[in-house]
Scaffold this motif. Structure first.
Motif, PDB file in Angstrom:
ATOM      1  N   PRO A  40       0.780  -1.324  -0.018  1.00  0.00           N
ATOM      2  CA  PRO A  40       0.160  -0.031   0.211  1.00  0.00           C
ATOM      3  C   PRO A  40       0.756   1.385  -0.177  1.00  0.00           C
ATOM      4  CG  PRO A  40      -0.810  -1.489   1.867  1.00  0.00           C
ATOM      5  CD  PRO A  40       0.556  -2.102   1.155  1.00  0.00           C
ATOM      6  N   GLY A  41       0.510   2.382  -0.791  1.00  0.00           N
ATOM      7  CA  GLY A  41       1.208   3.727  -1.120  1.00  0.00           C
ATOM      8  C   GLY A  41       2.460   3.748  -1.887  1.00  0.00           C
ATOM      9  N   THR A  42       2.880   2.515  -2.036  1.00  0.00           N
ATOM     10  CA  THR A  42       4.221   2.713  -3.031  1.00  0.00           C
ATOM     11  C   THR A  42       4.211   3.071  -4.464  1.00  0.00           C
ATOM     12  OG1 THR A  42       4.880   0.486  -1.906  1.00  0.00           O
ATOM     13  CG2 THR A  42       5.936   1.040  -3.973  1.00  0.00           C
ATOM     14  N   SER A  43       2.994   2.883  -4.872  1.00  0.00           N
ATOM     15  CA  SER A  43       2.479   3.593  -6.101  1.00  0.00           C
ATOM     16  C   SER A  43       2.465   5.118  -6.179  1.00  0.00           C
ATOM     17  CB  SER A  43       1.171   3.020  -6.949  1.00  0.00           C
ATOM     18  OG  SER A  43       0.233   3.259  -6.014  1.00  0.00           O
ATOM     19  N   ALA A  44       2.169   5.680  -4.958  1.00  0.00           N
ATOM     20  CA  ALA A  44       2.342   7.112  -5.068  1.00  0.00           C
ATOM     21  C   ALA A  44       3.627   7.819  -4.739  1.00  0.00           C
ATOM     22  CB  ALA A  44       1.249   7.497  -3.979  1.00  0.00           C
ATOM     23  N   ARG A  45       4.496   6.930  -4.298  1.00  0.00           N
ATOM     24  CA  ARG A  45       5.728   7.520  -3.808  1.00  0.00           C
ATOM     25  C   ARG A  45       6.666   7.578  -4.928  1.00  0.00           C
ATOM     26  NH1 ARG A  45       4.676   5.022   1.103  1.00  0.00           N
ATOM     27  NH2 ARG A  45       6.233   3.365   0.628  1.00  0.00           N
ATOM     28  N   ALA A  46       6.682   6.449  -5.667  1.00  0.00           N
ATOM     29  CA  ALA A  46       7.612   6.296  -6.799  1.00  0.00           C
ATOM     30  C   ALA A  46       7.667   7.219  -7.577  1.00  0.00           C
ATOM     31  CB  ALA A  46       7.309   4.768  -7.290  1.00  0.00           C
ATOM     32  N   PRO A  47       6.694   7.799  -8.454  1.00  0.00           N
ATOM     33  CA  PRO A  47       6.773   8.806  -9.458  1.00  0.00           C
ATOM     34  C   PRO A  47       7.441  10.023  -8.854  1.00  0.00           C
ATOM     35  CG  PRO A  47       4.623   7.883  -9.343  1.00  0.00           C
ATOM     36  CD  PRO A  47       5.169   7.295  -8.003  1.00  0.00           C
ATOM     37  N   PHE A  48       7.314  10.604  -7.467  1.00  0.00           N
ATOM     38  CA  PHE A  48       7.972  11.544  -6.853  1.00  0.00           C
ATOM     39  C   PHE A  48       9.310  11.369  -6.879  1.00  0.00           C
ATOM     40  CE2 PHE A  48       9.230  13.783  -3.105  1.00  0.00           C
ATOM     41  CZ  PHE A  48       8.897  15.316  -3.647  1.00  0.00           C
ATOM     42  N   ALA A  49       9.660  10.302  -6.292  1.00  0.00           N
ATOM     43  CA  ALA A  49      11.273  10.057  -6.181  1.00  0.00           C
ATOM     44  C   ALA A  49      12.121  10.072  -7.599  1.00  0.00           C
ATOM     45  CB  ALA A  49      11.406   8.509  -5.155  1.00  0.00           C
ATOM     46  N   LEU A  50      11.375   9.450  -8.568  1.00  0.00           N
ATOM     47  CA  LEU A  50      11.873   9.407  -9.793  1.00  0.00           C
ATOM     48  C   LEU A  50      12.056  10.729 -10.497  1.00  0.00           C
ATOM     49  CD1 LEU A  50      12.947   7.616 -11.851  1.00  0.00           C
ATOM     50  CD2 LEU A  50      10.744   7.530 -13.030  1.00  0.00           C
ATOM     51  N   LYS A  51      11.152  11.672 -10.080  1.00  0.00           N
ATOM     52  CA  LYS A  51      11.364  13.004 -10.604  1.00  0.00           C
ATOM     53  C   LYS A  51      12.534  13.940 -10.045  1.00  0.00           C
ATOM     54  CE  LYS A  51       6.274  14.028 -11.923  1.00  0.00           C
ATOM     55  NZ  LYS A  51       5.156  14.641 -11.601  1.00  0.00           N
ATOM     56  N   MET A  52      12.470  13.426  -8.776  1.00  0.00           N
ATOM     57  CA  MET A  52      13.567  14.340  -7.904  1.00  0.00           C
ATOM     58  C   MET A  52      14.911  13.698  -8.407  1.00  0.00           C
ATOM     59  SD  MET A  52      12.424  16.334  -5.589  1.00  0.00           S
ATOM     60  CE  MET A  52      14.174  16.472  -4.802  1.00  0.00           C
ATOM     61  N   LYS A  53      15.172  12.483  -8.724  1.00  0.00           N
ATOM     62  CA  LYS A  53      16.482  11.964  -9.512  1.00  0.00           C
ATOM     63  C   LYS A  53      16.691  12.737 -10.643  1.00  0.00           C
ATOM     64  CE  LYS A  53      16.302   7.533  -7.218  1.00  0.00           C
ATOM     65  NZ  LYS A  53      16.352   6.136  -7.351  1.00  0.00           N
ATOM     66  N   VAL A  54      15.589  12.928 -11.690  1.00  0.00           N
ATOM     67  CA  VAL A  54      15.750  13.495 -12.872  1.00  0.00           C
ATOM     68  C   VAL A  54      16.077  14.864 -12.593  1.00  0.00           C
ATOM     69  CG1 VAL A  54      14.508  14.280 -15.014  1.00  0.00           C
ATOM     70  CG2 VAL A  54      14.390  11.979 -13.970  1.00  0.00           C
ATOM     71  N   TRP A  55      15.671  15.759 -11.741  1.00  0.00           N
ATOM     72  CA  TRP A  55      16.072  17.151 -11.426  1.00  0.00           C
ATOM     73  C   TRP A  55      17.457  17.107 -10.984  1.00  0.00           C
ATOM     74  CZ3 TRP A  55      13.712  20.899 -13.801  1.00  0.00           C
ATOM     75  CH2 TRP A  55      12.505  20.786 -14.067  1.00  0.00           C
ATOM     76  N   LEU A  56      17.730  16.476 -10.146  1.00  0.00           N
ATOM     77  CA  LEU A  56      19.158  16.426  -9.581  1.00  0.00           C
ATOM     78  C   LEU A  56      20.157  16.271 -10.644  1.00  0.00           C
ATOM     79  CD1 LEU A  56      18.759  14.753  -6.208  1.00  0.00           C
ATOM     80  CD2 LEU A  56      19.338  16.990  -6.612  1.00  0.00           C
ATOM     81  N   LEU A  57      19.873  15.200 -11.536  1.00  0.00           N
ATOM     82  CA  LEU A  57      20.832  15.148 -12.766  1.00  0.00           C
ATOM     83  C   LEU A  57      21.090  16.194 -13.634  1.00  0.00           C
ATOM     84  CD1 LEU A  57      22.577  12.855 -13.988  1.00  0.00           C
ATOM     85  CD2 LEU A  57      20.473  11.970 -15.253  1.00  0.00           C
ATOM     86  N   LEU A  58      19.790  16.880 -13.837  1.00  0.00           N
ATOM     87  CA  LEU A  58      19.843  17.736 -14.776  1.00  0.00           C
ATOM     88  C   LEU A  58      20.510  19.114 -14.077  1.00  0.00           C
ATOM     89  CD1 LEU A  58      16.160  18.102 -15.947  1.00  0.00           C
ATOM     90  CD2 LEU A  58      18.310  17.360 -17.494  1.00  0.00           C
ATOM     91  N   GLY A  59      20.331  19.419 -12.806  1.00  0.00           N
ATOM     92  CA  GLY A  59      21.250  20.498 -12.211  1.00  0.00           C
ATOM     93  C   GLY A  59      22.688  20.178 -12.096  1.00  0.00           C
ATOM     94  N   PHE A  60      23.144  18.831 -11.978  1.00  0.00           N
ATOM     95  CA  PHE A  60      24.385  18.575 -11.899  1.00  0.00           C
ATOM     96  C   PHE A  60      24.996  18.776 -13.246  1.00  0.00           C
ATOM     97  CE2 PHE A  60      28.051  15.727 -12.681  1.00  0.00           C
ATOM     98  CZ  PHE A  60      28.634  16.030 -11.618  1.00  0.00           C
TER      99      PHE A  60
END
Length: 426
Positions: A40-60
């Motif tokens: 329960p709840g895993t499907s809601a948190r996964a997209p948010f964590a994935l977006k944060m990784k993308v933004w950190l990669l772009l910022g670097f």
């Protein structure tokens, strides 16, 4: 009827819950483990964590490009970061000498300014040279000295100034001062010096860093001594200062001795009481009463000898200081029509001149008076000599306007003294 589980409801798109939730994003290529059956709840948190990784990669990536634009160098690769406390200086066997400040540089601010010689001696055929401390020239030659600077002052033997000698010429040019002495004689022997002037407006002072000086001997046949204007001179011996017998010669190599006239004997210049200075003469360092008497000098050079003029040495009784002054009226009570005289007297050194100033009752009304100054040397036994200077104020036909204070002020180079007396009408 038994309700369906939540997963079954999510699978049905026409249910109200499905309409309220956004559709699940498609998984990125290569993404693994993002299925809906992780709890329960895993499907809601996964997209948010994935977006944060993308933004950190772009910022670097953006920071990397900005760093290369600023420095012009790529970021260092494979460089291990330093641990806290780790030595960042590589050890080396190179020996380094410690830097020690030079004493010359350290003391430069305290050192006095260096003196620059600015004098040039002009010779024949356009030749010139810097003069030495002493020069020997043949009498009759024309002397020409130049000193660099646009404001030059000169000093030369007082003999040339005393008689306003026309043989001497001093001129100031744009870049140098010039001194010319034509038809030189043995009497011109002495010190010639020059110096620059530092001026602010009309006020000037001597520039001690730009000077020039030389002592010139003018040799003349038959003249071993610098000629004296008189055949007899007086030298005063003061116990608290040096005395000089001015036996100066025109030949640097001449042998000079000092002699007493009576009893006849040579006076040794032993370097303790008496020394000989070729530029000054015989110097008595500590004069006392035993030195007094008549003396003369003898010079020998080139197989010839010559005697100087005679000098009378007189011991001075009165010490240096302001005038010792007294005032005396012919009478302190004068009848109308009588004459009045007031005498102001100073006892002092034989060679120290005294000047007098008077203040008297009728001065504002321009009352006619006669003032007469005089001096003479007096001897008080045992060779002690004192100079007595006097000033006499005389009034003829005494009147009421002459009643009051008579004030005399005596002035010498050491100071001044004021005395006064009162005159009444009888």
């Amino acid at each position: 009827m038994k309700p369906n589980p939540p997963d079954a409801l999510d699978a049905r798109p026409d249910t109200p819950l499905a309409r309220r939730l956004p559709p699940a994003p498609l998984p990125l290529p290569g993404a693994v483990g993002c299925s809906a059956d992780h709890g329960p709840g895993t499907s809601a948190r996964a997209p948010f964590a994935l977006k944060m990784k993308v933004w950190l990669l772009l910022g670097f990536l953006l920071l990397h490009e900005a760093f290369e634009e600023i420095t012009g160098q790529p970021l260092p690769k494979n460089k291990r970061p330093k641990e806290p406390g780790e030595n960042r200086i590589k050890p080396t066997n190179k020996k380094v000498k410690p830097k020690i400040p030079k004493i010359k540089d350290r003391d430069a601010a305290d050192a006095p300014p260096k003196t620059q010689s600015i004098m040039i001696h002009m010779m024949d055929k356009g030749r010139f040279q810097k003069p030495a401390a002493t020069l020997s020239l043949t009498a009759g030659q024309t002397l020409e000295l130049r000193c660099k600077g646009n404001k030059i002052e000169w000093s030369y033997p007082a003999y040339l100034d005393t008689f306003k000698d026309s043989r001497l010429s001093v001129k100031q040019h744009e870049r140098y001062g010039q001194l010319t002495l034509a038809n030189s004689t043995a009497a011109d022997t002495g010190e010639f010096s020059c110096w620059g002037q530092l001026c602010q407006g009309y006020v000037c002072r001597r520039d001690e860093t730009k000077t020039g000086s030389t002592y010139i001997f003018f040799t003349e046949k038959g003249e071993l001594f610098v000629p004296s204007p008189s055949y007899f001179d007086v030298v005063y011996l003061n116990p608290d200062r040096q005395a000089v017998v001015p036996c100066r010669v025109t030949v640097l190599s001449a042998k000079v001795t000092l002699h007493r006239e009576f009893p006849a004997k040579e006076i040794p210049a032993n370097g303790t009481d008496i020394v000989y200075d070729v530029k000054r003469g015989f110097v008595y360092l500590q004069p006392h009463a035993d030195h007094q008497g008549a003396v003369y000098c003898k010079a020998e050079a080139g197989g010839k000898s010559q005697l100087s003029v005679k000098y009378q040495l007189l011991y001075v009784e009165v010490p240096r200081g302001p005038p010792s002054t007294t005032i005396l009226a012919s009478s302190n009570k004068v009848r109308s029509g009588d004459d009045l005289s007031v005498l102001c007297t100073v006892l002092g050194e034989p060679d120290v001149e005294v000047e007098f100033r008077w203040i008297y009752p009728g001065q504002k009304d321009e009352r006619p008076v006669t003032i007469q100054d005089s001096w003479r040397l007096i001897h008080r036994g045992l060779g002690h000599t004192t100079r007595i200077s006097q000033s006499t104020l005389t009034i003829e036909d005494f009147e009421t306007i002459d009643v009051g204070y008579y004030i005399c002020t005596a002035h010498n180079l050491h100071g001044e003294t004021t005395v006064a007396t009162t005159v009444e009408s009888s």
